[in-house]
Design a protein around this motif. Structure first.
Motif, PDB file in Angstrom:
ATOM      1  N   ILE A 164      -6.522   0.474  -4.306  1.00 28.18           N
ATOM      2  CA  ILE A 164      -5.444   0.598  -5.304  1.00 28.18           C
ATOM      3  C   ILE A 164      -4.361  -0.434  -5.031  1.00 28.18           C
ATOM      4  CG2 ILE A 164      -3.548   2.117  -6.038  1.00 28.18           C
ATOM      5  CD1 ILE A 164      -5.544   4.472  -5.669  1.00 28.18           C
ATOM      6  N   SER A 165      -4.015  -0.598  -3.773  1.00 29.84           N
ATOM      7  CA  SER A 165      -2.984  -1.578  -3.411  1.00 29.84           C
ATOM      8  C   SER A 165      -3.408  -2.988  -3.814  1.00 29.84           C
ATOM      9  CB  SER A 165      -2.737  -1.500  -1.901  1.00 29.84           C
ATOM     10  OG  SER A 165      -1.796  -2.454  -1.521  1.00 29.84           O
ATOM     11  N   ALA A 166      -4.681  -3.304  -3.580  1.00 34.95           N
ATOM     12  CA  ALA A 166      -5.176  -4.635  -3.965  1.00 34.95           C
ATOM     13  C   ALA A 166      -5.150  -4.810  -5.482  1.00 34.95           C
ATOM     14  CB  ALA A 166      -6.596  -4.840  -3.431  1.00 34.95           C
ATOM     15  N   VAL A 167      -5.454  -3.755  -6.218  1.00 37.14           N
ATOM     16  CA  VAL A 167      -5.429  -3.863  -7.684  1.00 37.14           C
ATOM     17  C   VAL A 167      -4.001  -4.104  -8.171  1.00 37.14           C
ATOM     18  CG1 VAL A 167      -5.944  -2.669  -9.864  1.00 37.14           C
ATOM     19  CG2 VAL A 167      -7.506  -2.440  -7.933  1.00 37.14           C
ATOM     20  N   PHE A 168      -3.018  -3.515  -7.490  1.00 34.87           N
ATOM     21  CA  PHE A 168      -1.620  -3.792  -7.850  1.00 34.87           C
ATOM     22  C   PHE A 168      -1.255  -5.244  -7.552  1.00 34.87           C
ATOM     23  CE2 PHE A 168       1.226  -0.215  -9.103  1.00 34.87           C
ATOM     24  CZ  PHE A 168       0.270   0.774  -9.238  1.00 34.87           C
ATOM     25  N   LEU A 217       8.143  -6.622  -9.379  1.00 38.18           N
ATOM     26  CA  LEU A 217       6.763  -6.845  -9.822  1.00 38.18           C
ATOM     27  C   LEU A 217       5.964  -5.548  -9.797  1.00 38.18           C
ATOM     28  CD1 LEU A 217       5.914 -10.204  -8.007  1.00 38.18           C
ATOM     29  CD2 LEU A 217       6.247  -9.881 -10.460  1.00 38.18           C
ATOM     30  N   TRP A 218       6.002  -4.883  -8.665  1.00 37.26           N
ATOM     31  CA  TRP A 218       5.183  -3.677  -8.517  1.00 37.26           C
ATOM     32  C   TRP A 218       5.579  -2.606  -9.536  1.00 37.26           C
ATOM     33  CZ3 TRP A 218       6.240  -3.558  -2.534  1.00 37.26           C
ATOM     34  CH2 TRP A 218       5.533  -4.605  -1.929  1.00 37.26           C
ATOM     35  N   ARG A 247       0.844  -1.201   0.000  1.00 33.14           N
ATOM     36  CA  ARG A 247       0.000   0.000   0.000  1.00 33.14           C
ATOM     37  C   ARG A 247       0.878   1.251   0.000  1.00 33.14           C
ATOM     38  NH1 ARG A 247      -3.210   3.245   3.582  1.00 33.14           N
ATOM     39  NH2 ARG A 247      -2.250   2.294   5.411  1.00 33.14           N
ATOM     40  N   TYR A 248       1.953   1.203   0.767  1.00 31.94           N
ATOM     41  CA  TYR A 248       2.917   2.317   0.770  1.00 31.94           C
ATOM     42  C   TYR A 248       3.518   2.489  -0.627  1.00 31.94           C
ATOM     43  CZ  TYR A 248       7.433   4.588   1.614  1.00 31.94           C
ATOM     44  OH  TYR A 248       8.529   5.409   1.532  1.00 31.94           O
ATOM     45  N   TYR A 249       4.023   1.390  -1.192  1.00 32.12           N
ATOM     46  CA  TYR A 249       4.668   1.477  -2.508  1.00 32.12           C
ATOM     47  C   TYR A 249       3.703   2.035  -3.561  1.00 32.12           C
ATOM     48  CZ  TYR A 249       6.494   0.650  -7.040  1.00 32.12           C
ATOM     49  OH  TYR A 249       6.894   0.878  -8.329  1.00 32.12           O
ATOM     50  N   THR A 250       2.526   1.397  -3.659  1.00 35.30           N
ATOM     51  CA  THR A 250       1.639   1.745  -4.769  1.00 35.30           C
ATOM     52  C   THR A 250       1.157   3.188  -4.670  1.00 35.30           C
ATOM     53  OG1 THR A 250      -0.256   0.819  -3.565  1.00 35.30           O
ATOM     54  CG2 THR A 250       0.813  -0.594  -5.156  1.00 35.30           C
ATOM     55  N   ASN A 251       0.909   3.644  -3.468  1.00 34.82           N
ATOM     56  CA  ASN A 251       0.366   4.987  -3.313  1.00 34.82           C
ATOM     57  C   ASN A 251       1.434   6.073  -3.314  1.00 34.82           C
ATOM     58  OD1 ASN A 251      -2.720   4.854  -2.838  1.00 34.82           O
ATOM     59  ND2 ASN A 251      -1.882   3.099  -1.738  1.00 34.82           N
ATOM     60  N   TYR A 300       4.454  -3.292 -13.001  1.00 35.02           N
ATOM     61  CA  TYR A 300       2.998  -3.435 -13.091  1.00 35.02           C
ATOM     62  C   TYR A 300       2.583  -4.873 -13.396  1.00 35.02           C
ATOM     63  CZ  TYR A 300       3.543   1.577 -13.121  1.00 35.02           C
ATOM     64  OH  TYR A 300       3.910   2.851 -12.775  1.00 35.02           O
ATOM     65  N   GLN A 301       3.376  -5.818 -12.874  1.00 34.06           N
ATOM     66  CA  GLN A 301       3.006  -7.228 -12.979  1.00 34.06           C
ATOM     67  C   GLN A 301       2.238  -7.614 -11.718  1.00 34.06           C
ATOM     68  OE1 GLN A 301       3.821  -9.101 -15.675  1.00 34.06           O
ATOM     69  NE2 GLN A 301       4.733  -7.243 -16.510  1.00 34.06           N
ATOM     70  N   PRO A 302       1.129  -8.340 -11.856  1.00 35.43           N
ATOM     71  CA  PRO A 302       0.419  -8.774 -10.648  1.00 35.43           C
ATOM     72  C   PRO A 302       1.247  -9.791  -9.864  1.00 35.43           C
ATOM     73  CG  PRO A 302      -0.567  -9.735 -12.612  1.00 35.43           C
ATOM     74  CD  PRO A 302       0.472  -8.776 -13.091  1.00 35.43           C
ATOM     75  N   GLU A 303       1.046  -9.790  -8.551  1.00 34.41           N
ATOM     76  CA  GLU A 303       1.704 -10.814  -7.730  1.00 34.41           C
ATOM     77  C   GLU A 303       0.970 -12.142  -7.825  1.00 34.41           C
ATOM     78  OE1 GLU A 303       2.703  -9.463  -3.534  1.00 34.41           O
ATOM     79  OE2 GLU A 303       1.872  -7.648  -4.422  1.00 34.41           O
TER      80      GLU A 303
END
Ligand code: FEO
Length: 398
Positions: free
Chosen positions: A299-303, A245-246, A196-200, A249-252
Motif C-alpha cells: 500500500i505504501s508503495a502504491v501511494f 502529496l500523500w 508506510r506509517y502515514y499511508t496505513n 493522493y498525488q504520486p511522488e
C-alpha cells in the motif's frame, strides 16, 4: 534507569522505543521498532505532553521523576486517546493525583471509556483556539479530527513556535539515540517507513490531513514534536510537502507497482516479463508478491508511485485470497488518482480480472486501462506479445 533528551532549554523528550513489538496495532509489521514520544516542559508550571504505550512505561516514569526533581506535575495535555499514547494515564494519575488534564471534550469522554479514575475533577476542557499558559510559554489548540481519531488535537507553543502534532508527521522505526530528524539521513533511512506509517495510519483521511495542513500553514512553525518518530527542526517544508502529496493522493514519482498473486508461478512469470519490458522502456518498477509482502508495504508503495498493475490467478471462482485482501485493504485506505492495469489468470474460467476491476473502480479518480491481459495457465507467445504491448501502453500513459 532514566534516559531522556533535551529538545530545547526547558523541553525534554521523555519517550522510549519498543524494538520487540512485532505488529503495531496488531496489523502493521515494525521490523525497525517504533518510538512512543512524550515531552515534558519545565516552566513555571510543569507540563507533560501525552504519555506512552504501556510497553515503555517504566523508563517513562523514571524520566518524569528524574526531571521533575521533586516538583509536582501540574498539567498533562492529552492530544490523542489511542492507548499507544494514553495507556499510561492511569498510572500517571496514581503517581501524580493532583495533575490537571488539559484536553477537549471528546477526549474527556473517551478517557472515561478507557479509565475508571475521576476525569471531571481533573479536566481542563479546551476548545480550538483557546489559550493556555504555563508561565513563560503560551499555547493554543488546533483540532485535528481523524488524524487519526476524532478527538485528536494539536498544541502550538506560541512562545517557541513548536507544534505538538500528535500522530501527524510520525514514522515507524525506533530512534536509535537520535531524536531529531536532522541527526539521521531521514530520506535514505526513514522516508519509506514514514510513508508506510502515514499511508496505513491516516492514509484514509486525506481531506482531514489537508485541513490540518491548512491550519498549520497559518502558523510560524520552528519545530514539530510528533508522538512517534523524530522531532523536526530543519527541512520542515520538505516534510510538509510530502504530507501534501500523500494527503492529496498525488504520486511522488512516476513508476509502476506490480502486485501479483501466483499459486504455481505462472502469473509471477508474466509479471517478470512485464517488469523487464517496462525497464527496457526506462520505467521504474517495484514488484511485490502479495502472498509474501505485508499489505502495509505494498500500500505504501502504491501511494508513492503513479501506476499499479494488479495480477492474480482465479481462485474459488474469485480473486486469489491474498490479492483480494490486498485490494480491499488498498481501497479501504482510500487510494485515488492512479493508472491501473489488470492481468488475470485462470486455467478454465478466468474471473479475477473482472472482480479486481470492480474493487478498483470503487476508488476515486482511477484510470483503469482497458487493455489488460488474460492468461490461461501459463504465458505463451501470444501473451508475451500482449505483455509487451501492455508495457508500451503503460509507458505511453506516463
Ligand atoms: Fe500513535 Fe493513533 O496513535
Amino acid at each position: 534507569m532514566y534516559c531522556y533528551r533535551k529538545v530545547t532549554k526547558d523541553l525534554y523528550w521523555i519517550g522510549s522505543n519498543d524494538r520487540r513489538l512485532s505488529m503495531f496495532e496488531g496489523v502493521y509489521s515494525v521490523p525497525g521498532g517504533v518510538s512512543y514520544n512524550a515531552y515534558l516542559l519545565l516552566d513555571e508550571k510543569t507540563v507533560l505532553f501525552d504519555t506512552v504505550d504501556a510497553a515503555v512505561q517504566e523508563v517513562f516514569f523514571e524520566n518524569l521523576e528524574q526531571l521533575l526533581q521533586g516538583r509536582g506535575l501540574d498539567y498533562v495535555i492529552v492530544h490523542h486517546m489511542e492507548p499507544d499514547h494514553s495507556a499510561t494515564l492511569g498510572g500517571l494519575i496514581l503517581r501524580y493525583p493532583d495533575v490537571k488534564i488539559v484536553c477537549n471534550a471528546k477526549t474527556a469522554n473517551m478517557m472515561k471509556q478507557f479509565f475508571a479514575f475521576d476525569v471531571d475533577s481533573r479536566a481542563v476542557i479546551v476548545k480550538e483556539n483557546d489559550t493556555f499558559s504555563s508561565g513563560t510559554h503560551s499555547f493554543t489548540f488546533v483540532n485535528a479530527p481523524m488524524v487519526h481519531w476524532p478527538e485528536v488535537m494539536l498544541s502550538y507553543d506560541t512562545t517557541d513556535h513548536i507544534l505538538f502534532s500528535a500522530d501527524a508527521f510520525g514514522t515507524f522505526g525506533a530512534l536509535d539515540g537520535a531524536i531529531f530528524a536532522d541527526e539521521v539521513d531521514f530520506e535514505r533511512d526513514y522516508l519509506d517507513e514514514a510513508r508506510r506509517y502515514y499511508t496505513n495510519i491516516v492514509g484514509k483521511y486525506g481531506p482531514q490531513v489537508q485541513a490540518v495542513l491548512k491550519k498549520a500553514g497559518a502558523l510560524d512553525i520552528a519545530m514539530i514534536c510528533p508522538l512517534h518518530g523524530f522531532v523536526w527542526r530543519e527541512n520542515i517544508g520538505w516534510y510538509l510537502e510530502k504530507y501534501q502529496l500523500w494527503s492529496s493522493y498525488q504520486p511522488e514519482e512516476k513508476g509502476v507497482v506490480i502486485a501479483y498473486a501466483s499459486v504455481y508461478g505462472h502469473t509471477a512469470n508474466a509479471m517478470e516479463i512485464l517488469s523487464c519490458a517496462l525497464r527496457e522502456r526506462g520505467v521504474k518498477v517495484r514488484v511485490f508478491d502479495v502472498s509474501v509482502t505485508p499489505a502495509s508495504d505494498v500500500i505504501s508503495a502504491v501511494f508513492k508511485y503513479s501506476h499499479l498493475v494488479a495480477a492474480s490467478t482465479t481462485y474459488n471462482a474469485g480473486i486469489f485470497v491474498k490479492m483480494e485482501e490486498f485490494l480491499n485493504d488498498l481501497a479501504a485506505h482510500n487510494i485515488q488518482n492512479r493508472t491501473v492495469a489488470i492481468v488475470e489468470n485462470g486455467s478454465w474460467a478466468p474471473a479475477s480480472g473482472k472482480l479486481m476491476r470492480q474493487i478498483l473502480e470503487g476508488c476515486k479518480k482511477m484510470n483503469i486501462l482497458e487493455e489488460g491481459v488474460t492468461l490461461k495457465s501459463s504465458v505463451k507467445e501470444e501473451q508475451r506479445m500482449q505483455l509487451e504491448q501492455l508495457a508500451e501502453n503503460i509507458t505511453q500513459s506516463m
